[in-house]
Design a protein around this motif. Structure first.
Motif, PDB file in Angstrom:
ATOM      1  N   TYR A  48       5.625  -0.182   8.557  1.00 43.42           N
ATOM      2  CA  TYR A  48       5.586   0.901   7.685  1.00 43.42           C
ATOM      3  C   TYR A  48       7.146   1.229   7.393  1.00 43.42           C
ATOM      4  CZ  TYR A  48       4.840   5.719   6.098  1.00 43.42           C
ATOM      5  OH  TYR A  48       4.915   6.763   5.489  1.00 43.42           O
ATOM      6  N   VAL A  67       2.930  -0.931   4.354  1.00 40.12           N
ATOM      7  CA  VAL A  67       2.716   0.251   3.737  1.00 40.12           C
ATOM      8  C   VAL A  67       3.984   1.210   3.696  1.00 40.12           C
ATOM      9  CG1 VAL A  67       1.309   2.435   4.517  1.00 40.12           C
ATOM     10  CG2 VAL A  67       0.438   0.280   4.885  1.00 40.12           C
ATOM     11  N   MET A 127       1.163  -4.853  10.087  1.00 38.53           N
ATOM     12  CA  MET A 127       1.307  -3.570   9.124  1.00 38.53           C
ATOM     13  C   MET A 127       2.631  -3.011   9.423  1.00 38.53           C
ATOM     14  SD  MET A 127      -2.481  -1.981   9.151  1.00 38.53           S
ATOM     15  CE  MET A 127      -1.823  -0.463   8.368  1.00 38.53           C
ATOM     16  N   TRP A 169       1.037  -1.150  -0.162  1.00 37.80           N
ATOM     17  CA  TRP A 169       0.111   0.042  -0.045  1.00 37.80           C
ATOM     18  C   TRP A 169       0.821   1.195  -0.035  1.00 37.80           C
ATOM     19  CZ3 TRP A 169      -5.381  -0.977   0.476  1.00 37.80           C
ATOM     20  CH2 TRP A 169      -5.558  -2.343   0.889  1.00 37.80           C
ATOM     21  N   ARG A 170       0.283   2.116  -0.920  1.00 37.05           N
ATOM     22  CA  ARG A 170       0.973   3.363  -0.978  1.00 37.05           C
ATOM     23  C   ARG A 170       0.099   4.449  -1.361  1.00 37.05           C
ATOM     24  NH1 ARG A 170       4.677   6.692  -4.463  1.00 37.05           N
ATOM     25  NH2 ARG A 170       6.017   7.909  -3.008  1.00 37.05           N
ATOM     26  N   THR A 178      10.215  -1.673   1.232  1.00 31.87           N
ATOM     27  CA  THR A 178       8.864  -2.016   1.323  1.00 31.87           C
ATOM     28  C   THR A 178       8.673  -3.517   1.368  1.00 31.87           C
ATOM     29  OG1 THR A 178       7.973  -0.002   0.747  1.00 31.87           O
ATOM     30  CG2 THR A 178       6.537  -1.589   1.193  1.00 31.87           C
ATOM     31  N   CYS A 181       3.891   7.163   2.532  1.00 26.95           N
ATOM     32  CA  CYS A 181       2.782   7.578   2.198  1.00 26.95           C
ATOM     33  C   CYS A 181       2.761   9.133   2.448  1.00 26.95           C
ATOM     34  CB  CYS A 181       1.672   6.927   3.086  1.00 26.95           C
ATOM     35  SG  CYS A 181       1.305   5.427   2.307  1.00 26.95           S
ATOM     36  N   THR A 225      -2.978   7.013   4.861  1.00 26.90           N
ATOM     37  CA  THR A 225      -3.113   5.325   4.252  1.00 26.90           C
ATOM     38  C   THR A 225      -3.029   4.579   5.396  1.00 26.90           C
ATOM     39  OG1 THR A 225      -2.783   5.659   1.961  1.00 26.90           O
ATOM     40  CG2 THR A 225      -2.457   3.509   2.680  1.00 26.90           C
ATOM     41  N   TYR A 226      -1.863   4.679   5.881  1.00 32.13           N
ATOM     42  CA  TYR A 226      -1.269   3.669   7.160  1.00 32.13           C
ATOM     43  C   TYR A 226      -2.552   3.913   8.299  1.00 32.13           C
ATOM     44  CZ  TYR A 226       1.109   1.386  10.733  1.00 32.13           C
ATOM     45  OH  TYR A 226       1.350   0.484  11.799  1.00 32.13           O
ATOM     46  N   TRP A 284       0.147  -6.356   5.595  1.00 33.85           N
ATOM     47  CA  TRP A 284      -0.089  -5.153   4.734  1.00 33.85           C
ATOM     48  C   TRP A 284       1.048  -3.969   4.784  1.00 33.85           C
ATOM     49  CZ3 TRP A 284      -5.769  -3.718   6.161  1.00 33.85           C
ATOM     50  CH2 TRP A 284      -6.639  -4.851   5.564  1.00 33.85           C
TER      51      TRP A 284
END
Length: 129
Positions: free
Chosen positions: A87, A58, A85, A29-30, A107, A61, A65-66, A56
């Motif tokens: 980051y 992340v 998650m 995710w970004r 990432t 960003c 999002t996070y 997930w």
């Protein structure tokens, strides 16, 4: 005429979760806050395989999002479902091939570090390539 095979949904199957393969599913995710974030997270968390753990990853960003994913995962995950998650942040924010590869490398490494020795399958899910 041949009958179609019957499928028993996993949530109602009587299989012992200890004998089912352990699966880790990775998603990246970004800057996804404005790209149907909740709908996409709901879709992923709707998977019913009982021995599934989510990672997930992340990274970098410039939106929320996070934070939003964290709240969504807390609201929607079913009992026993695990969502990790990590980051990541990379100084190279250039929109060049080199900058994108640097961010992806960090990432991706953070996500793979969450794969455990006992995981029997690692599935990487990417929805926006």
């Amino acid at each position: 005429m041949e009958e179609a095979p019957r499928v028993v949904p996993l949530q109602t199957a009587t299989a012992d979760v200890r004998v089912l393969p352990r699966v880790v599913m990775i998603s990246f995710w970004r800057n996804d806050e404005g790209r149907r974030l909740r709908e996409r997270a709901e879709h992923l968390l709707g998977k019913t395989y009982p021995n599934l753990r989510w990672v997930w990853a992340v990274g970098d960003c410039q939106d929320e999002t996070y934070e939003k994913l964290w709240r969504i995962a807390g609201e929607l995950r079913s009992p026993g479902m695990r969502v990790e998650m990590p980051y990541t942040r990379v100084d190279d924010q250039r929109d060049t091939l080199e900058g994108r590869v640097a961010r992806l490398r960090v990432t991706f490494a953070a996500a793979l570090q969450r794969v455990r020795a006992g995981d029997q399958y690692c599935v990487i899910h990417e929805s926006d390539l």
